[in-house]
Enzyme design. Structure first.
Site: not given
Ligand code: UGA
Length: 453
Positions: A257, A260, A323
């Site tokens: 989710g 971005c 998250k």
């Molecule tokens: C993401 C990128 O990680 C950042 O590098 C980027 O700067 C940012 O988008 C942006 O473009 O502003 P963010 O969306 O804040 O960051 O969070 P993430 O940690 O990347 O998680 C995104 C989604 O993936 C969450 O729903 C999280 O739960 C999910 N996720 C993440 C998983 O399901 N499994 C994982 O192993 C990691």
């Protein structure tokens, strides 16, 4: 910007927003009112505010005094017009550029920080230079740079304090050097990459596309683990030990989710189609399709577990943020799963340590949130206390990996639930050892239905 202010006491950082309420909350003496929840942020705001960090709605004053302007506005997916559903809406970037062109004095470096489609810098340049041409004897000059942000929510301060890299894209060497010197106050020079403008913009989209692709990949494998008896956590550990793959970002879940990943993927897909790269567009589109499918397959699985009907079932939905460690619910997988369950008649009791009831109201009360399929009249209730969610519940569904949910006393909970009682763990955070002997049924993403002895 708060991190810049914290690391560069000699630089005055002013955050400009046209939303008066937001600015007043940023200036609030009660730090709980800050518009964003982010670990470590309130401490930094408190330390630097009104010293070299200011929040204002005064565009003229803040822009006219600035040597460097960072454009960090929203670029959501367009809902109407050309490219609707894929392309980014650049109206706020455009408005910002117009404001800068109006109020800037002398030479101003304009840094594109928002995630934007490739070649947006061209649009900014055009606005800045053209409006300049119109005014006679104008002494304003501009340099446009791209310096996209790579921080993730929940770890933003840590990511900014110690980034893997920082990008500066542009042509004007002097402007690049000025921006680089700011970053060098706390970031080693070798981590500051200088590229051309378009590489910088495309690198940001590509990074998010690769990260999102990785999640869709592991989620695809999670669905294969469940019927085969493989365990996604063991598979992730095994493949992650290969240095070429790496261990991070391999947690299967209910789908990605946040504001971005989907937006940037759709943007990339739009760009590929624009350049006639149909196969490349289809390739990236599959990442989005798989993500949607993962959410849908989980809600379907929950409903099927109750023999096809969750009507009047009480389901405790734990976590609504996309998250943990954020109060952001944008594109949260919890939204899709909640909608599917309500449409099938479930009564949801929703808990999240940081998401407020009014945030949920904004989501659920939105026109067209529920389709006509809500014939069973399911409902939702916001709960502050977990016990309220658990009492007489048929199911507990863990949607966000908040550490609070690791503390649940399953012995106590199971006694208050209605039998047969189910726990669905879409994040893979609960150990079945903790459920042992508690008369609970258990499903976990990438592991499937796990017998509890
Ligand atoms: C993401 C990128 O990680 C950042 O590098 C980027 O700067 C940012 O988008 C942006 O473009 O502003 P963010 O969306 O804040 O960051 O969070 P993430 O940690 O990347 O998680 C995104 C989604 O993936 C969450 O729903 C999280 O739960 C999910 N996720 C993440 C998983 O399901 N499994 C994982 O192993 C990691």
């Amino acid at each position: 910007m708060t991190v810049i202010a914290n690391n560069c006491p000699e630089i005055y950082v002013t955050l400009l927003d046209t939303d008066e309420e937001k600015v007043s909350n940023w200036n609030s003496s009660d730090l709980k009112n800050l518009p964003v929840f982010e670990p470590g942020l309130s401490e930094l705001v408190q330390k630097n505010r009104n010293k070299n960090l200011f929040f204002t709605t005064d565009a003229e004053r803040s822009i006219s005094k600035a040597d460097i302007v960072f454009i960090s506005v929203n670029t959501p997916t367009k809902t109407k017009g050309l490219g609707a559903g894929y392309a980014s809406d650049l109206k706020w970037v455009e408005n910002s550029a117009r404001m800068v062109s109006k109020f800037a004095k002398d030479h101003t470096i304009v840094v594109e920080k928002s995630t934007v489609p490739v070649r947006t810098a061209e649009l900014i340049k055009e606005i800045l230079f053209n409006s300049n041409l119109k005014s006679k004897n104008c002494s304003k000059t501009f340099s446009v740079l791209s310096s996209p942000e790579f921080l993730a929510e929940g770890t933003a301060i840590k990511d900014l304090e110690n980034p893997d890299r920082v990008l500066i894209g542009g042509e004007d060497k002097e402007a690049i050097e000025q921006l680089s010197l700011i970053y060098q106050k706390w970031i080693p020079k070798e981590k500051i990459f200088v590229t051309n403008l378009w590489s910088s913009e495309l690198s940001k989209l590509t990074a998010n596309a690769f990260l999102a692709q990785r999640i869709s990949s592991i989620n695809a494998i999670s669905s294969l683990c469940e019927p085969t008896g493989a365990d996604i956590q063991e598979v992730a550990k095994a493949i992650g030990a290969d240095k070429r793959i790496g261990e991070k970002f391999l947690n299967a879940g209910p789908g990605f989710g946040g504001s971005c990943f989907q937006k940037d993927l759709l943007n990339m897909i739009y760009l590929c189609r624009h350049y006639g790269l149909e196969e490349v567009a289809d390739y990236w589109e599959q990442v989005v399709i798989l993500n949607e499918w993962q959410k849908k397959r989980i809600s379907k699985l929950i409903i099927e577990t109750f023999f096809g009907t969750v009507t009047s079932k009480k389901c405790a939905l734990l976590g609504f943020a996309f998250k943990s460690n954020t109060n952001d619910t944008r594109e949260s997988p919890a939204i899709t799963i909640a909608r599917d369950l309500i449409e099938n008649g479930a009564n949801l009791y929703i808990h999240d340590p940081q998401v407020s009831e009014s945030q949920l109201e904004n989501i659920f009360d939105e026109k067209n949130f529920l389709s006509q399929k809500n014939i069973y009249e399911g409902n939702w209730t916001y709960v502050n206390a977990l016990d309220e969610a658990f009492c007489d519940a048929d199911a507990i569904i863990i949607m966000t990996e908040w550490s609070d949910y690791l503390e649940i006393d399953w012995e106590k909970v199971s006694k208050t639930m209605r039998q047969p009682a189910w726990v669905f763990d879409t994040r893979g955070i609960i150990s079945e050892l903790n459920l042992k002997g508690k008369n609970l049924n258990f499903w976990q993403v990438g592991r499937g239905f796990i017998p509890i002895k």
